[in-house]
Design a protein around this motif. Sequence first.
Motif, PDB file in Angstrom:
ATOM      1  N   PHE A 162      15.121  78.442  38.191  1.00 16.40           N
ATOM      2  CA  PHE A 162      15.036  78.585  39.640  1.00 16.40           C
ATOM      3  C   PHE A 162      16.149  77.803  40.330  1.00 16.40           C
ATOM      4  O   PHE A 162      16.858  78.338  41.195  1.00 16.40           O
ATOM      5  CB  PHE A 162      13.669  78.105  40.125  1.00 16.40           C
ATOM      6  CG  PHE A 162      13.513  78.109  41.624  1.00 16.40           C
ATOM      7  CD1 PHE A 162      13.233  79.278  42.303  1.00 16.40           C
ATOM      8  CD2 PHE A 162      13.656  76.936  42.356  1.00 16.40           C
ATOM      9  CE1 PHE A 162      13.100  79.294  43.689  1.00 16.40           C
ATOM     10  CE2 PHE A 162      13.522  76.936  43.735  1.00 16.40           C
ATOM     11  CZ  PHE A 162      13.238  78.120  44.397  1.00 16.40           C
ATOM     12  N   PHE A 163      16.330  76.546  39.945  1.00 15.50           N
ATOM     13  CA  PHE A 163      17.365  75.730  40.593  1.00 15.50           C
ATOM     14  C   PHE A 163      18.764  76.160  40.159  1.00 15.50           C
ATOM     15  O   PHE A 163      19.731  75.997  40.925  1.00 15.50           O
ATOM     16  CB  PHE A 163      17.125  74.258  40.299  1.00 15.50           C
ATOM     17  CG  PHE A 163      15.949  73.685  41.035  1.00 15.50           C
ATOM     18  CD1 PHE A 163      16.009  73.467  42.407  1.00 15.50           C
ATOM     19  CD2 PHE A 163      14.771  73.402  40.373  1.00 15.50           C
ATOM     20  CE1 PHE A 163      14.927  72.964  43.095  1.00 15.50           C
ATOM     21  CE2 PHE A 163      13.672  72.888  41.057  1.00 15.50           C
ATOM     22  CZ  PHE A 163      13.754  72.671  42.420  1.00 15.50           C
ATOM     23  N   LEU A 164      18.889  76.725  38.952  1.00 15.44           N
ATOM     24  CA  LEU A 164      20.176  77.270  38.538  1.00 15.44           C
ATOM     25  C   LEU A 164      20.557  78.459  39.415  1.00 15.44           C
ATOM     26  O   LEU A 164      21.726  78.606  39.820  1.00 15.44           O
ATOM     27  CB  LEU A 164      20.117  77.688  37.072  1.00 15.44           C
ATOM     28  CG  LEU A 164      21.402  78.320  36.504  1.00 15.44           C
ATOM     29  CD1 LEU A 164      22.559  77.330  36.581  1.00 15.44           C
ATOM     30  CD2 LEU A 164      21.180  78.784  35.066  1.00 15.44           C
ATOM     31  N   ILE A 165      19.574  79.295  39.761  1.00 17.03           N
ATOM     32  CA  ILE A 165      19.826  80.432  40.657  1.00 17.03           C
ATOM     33  C   ILE A 165      20.301  79.942  42.020  1.00 17.03           C
ATOM     34  O   ILE A 165      21.233  80.487  42.613  1.00 17.03           O
ATOM     35  CB  ILE A 165      18.557  81.289  40.789  1.00 17.03           C
ATOM     36  CG1 ILE A 165      18.238  81.983  39.466  1.00 17.03           C
ATOM     37  CG2 ILE A 165      18.716  82.325  41.901  1.00 17.03           C
ATOM     38  CD1 ILE A 165      16.911  82.703  39.459  1.00 17.03           C
ATOM     39  N   ILE A 166      19.651  78.887  42.520  1.00 17.54           N
ATOM     40  CA  ILE A 166      20.055  78.334  43.809  1.00 17.54           C
ATOM     41  C   ILE A 166      21.487  77.803  43.745  1.00 17.54           C
ATOM     42  O   ILE A 166      22.299  78.032  44.656  1.00 17.54           O
ATOM     43  CB  ILE A 166      19.077  77.220  44.239  1.00 17.54           C
ATOM     44  CG1 ILE A 166      17.718  77.817  44.598  1.00 17.54           C
ATOM     45  CG2 ILE A 166      19.637  76.432  45.420  1.00 17.54           C
ATOM     46  CD1 ILE A 166      16.689  76.803  45.022  1.00 17.54           C
ATOM     47  N   ALA A 167      21.816  77.092  42.667  1.00 16.82           N
ATOM     48  CA  ALA A 167      23.173  76.553  42.530  1.00 16.82           C
ATOM     49  C   ALA A 167      24.209  77.671  42.464  1.00 16.82           C
ATOM     50  O   ALA A 167      25.262  77.597  43.115  1.00 16.82           O
ATOM     51  CB  ALA A 167      23.255  75.681  41.280  1.00 16.82           C
ATOM     52  N   LEU A 168      23.923  78.722  41.692  1.00 15.44           N
ATOM     53  CA  LEU A 168      24.856  79.838  41.588  1.00 15.44           C
ATOM     54  C   LEU A 168      25.009  80.563  42.924  1.00 15.44           C
ATOM     55  O   LEU A 168      26.108  81.004  43.287  1.00 15.44           O
ATOM     56  CB  LEU A 168      24.381  80.813  40.513  1.00 15.44           C
ATOM     57  CG  LEU A 168      24.423  80.278  39.070  1.00 15.44           C
ATOM     58  CD1 LEU A 168      23.809  81.298  38.111  1.00 15.44           C
ATOM     59  CD2 LEU A 168      25.853  79.940  38.659  1.00 15.44           C
ATOM     60  N   THR A 169      23.906  80.659  43.656  1.00 15.02           N
ATOM     61  CA  THR A 169      23.965  81.286  44.980  1.00 15.02           C
ATOM     62  C   THR A 169      24.827  80.460  45.926  1.00 15.02           C
ATOM     63  O   THR A 169      25.596  81.003  46.725  1.00 15.02           O
ATOM     64  CB  THR A 169      22.553  81.446  45.552  1.00 15.02           C
ATOM     65  OG1 THR A 169      21.744  82.186  44.639  1.00 15.02           O
ATOM     66  CG2 THR A 169      22.587  82.180  46.884  1.00 15.02           C
ATOM     67  N   ALA A 170      24.708  79.137  45.852  1.00 12.77           N
ATOM     68  CA  ALA A 170      25.531  78.270  46.697  1.00 12.77           C
ATOM     69  C   ALA A 170      27.012  78.445  46.377  1.00 12.77           C
ATOM     70  O   ALA A 170      27.859  78.505  47.283  1.00 12.77           O
ATOM     71  CB  ALA A 170      25.108  76.812  46.506  1.00 12.77           C
ATOM     72  N   ILE A 171      27.333  78.569  45.080  1.00 14.14           N
ATOM     73  CA  ILE A 171      28.727  78.782  44.688  1.00 14.14           C
ATOM     74  C   ILE A 171      29.235  80.120  45.215  1.00 14.14           C
ATOM     75  O   ILE A 171      30.358  80.220  45.731  1.00 14.14           O
ATOM     76  CB  ILE A 171      28.857  78.714  43.148  1.00 14.14           C
ATOM     77  CG1 ILE A 171      28.543  77.293  42.661  1.00 14.14           C
ATOM     78  CG2 ILE A 171      30.249  79.144  42.705  1.00 14.14           C
ATOM     79  CD1 ILE A 171      28.470  77.166  41.152  1.00 14.14           C
TER      80      ILE A 171
END
Length: 357
Positions: A328-337
């Motif tokens: 879940f937090f990896l998805i958020i990080a990738l979305t931020a990038i």
Amino acid sequence: MSNLSKAEAQLRADHIRVFREELARLEGSGVLELSATQRDAINQHHDDLLASYAQAFDIDRNRHAKQLSLGMRIASFLGALALAASVFFLFNQYWGLFPTAAQLALMIVASLGSLGATFWVGRRDGSGYFARLVAMVSFACFVLNVSLLGGMFNITPSDKAFVVWGAFGLLLAYRFDLRLLLAAAIVCLIAFVAARVGTWSGMYWIHFGERPENFFPAGILLFLVPLLIRHDRFTGFASIYRVFGLLTLLLPILVLANWGRSSYLPFSFATIEYLYQVLGFVLSAAAIWWGARHEHSEVVNTGTTFFVIFLYTKFYDWWWEIVPKFVFFLIIALTAILFILVMKRLRAGALASGGGQ
């Protein structure tokens, strides 16, 4: 010079400082070389301008003064809030000890005295820091006095009090160029408009916060104010109107996107939430586009913040319960990038279309 405001004088002083720094770099790199006569004429002209601005206004003539002024503005803001709170608790603690006649006399003296003190300090304080303190006390006294008068004479509470408070706050804000009081006045007027909309729908005015859609008209009106009325002579006023307008629109939409039962719309809760989720994305994206197009950074920042909030709340609804937390937090990080890359591409396009300006 007679029609120049303090904000315009400070902007011109900042331009002069930047010009001198860039001129020194150009001369140091050998790109430009002025004669001694030309350099002296430019320096003398700028020195005369800065001296005249410093005599008429309390401007910051260099970076060090600008840094100190920022600290003084923060101290003035905190001091104004603390002093207003002190007045409130002073009245609250000792008010019941005075007879009615003394209470009326105290209210009159507090309101008129603090208002007179604001004008007196404002004429003598070119910096505006002490005027900000006294003006906040005057506003607090006025709000308290209207409230206490209603309680003393058992007057039915009314949303019209917000109009009186807002008008008084606007008077002080525009007279002394005070952004803090402008924000306080805007909050009062938002409450009045939302309460009026609530009463038109049949509810008692004090419950206007139960329906977030009551705030939409106030948000639209606030955003339109700087488009209809120029605020060039008032420091940051247009930005405050735009930010409060967006907040008054986007915050209720965020609530309705997750709590559809508080809406007026005659649809199912799930349908209402879906509609407001879409509206939230569209409106925040439109704010980013409009703010970038018209170079209003506060609109871009507000729109970006809410777009990210809407996006992350959807991520939470979709994936929090069904994927591992690290995913879940990896998805958020990738979305931020991804978001950074998109904004970087838009920024490059804007620079290319604007010729580097």
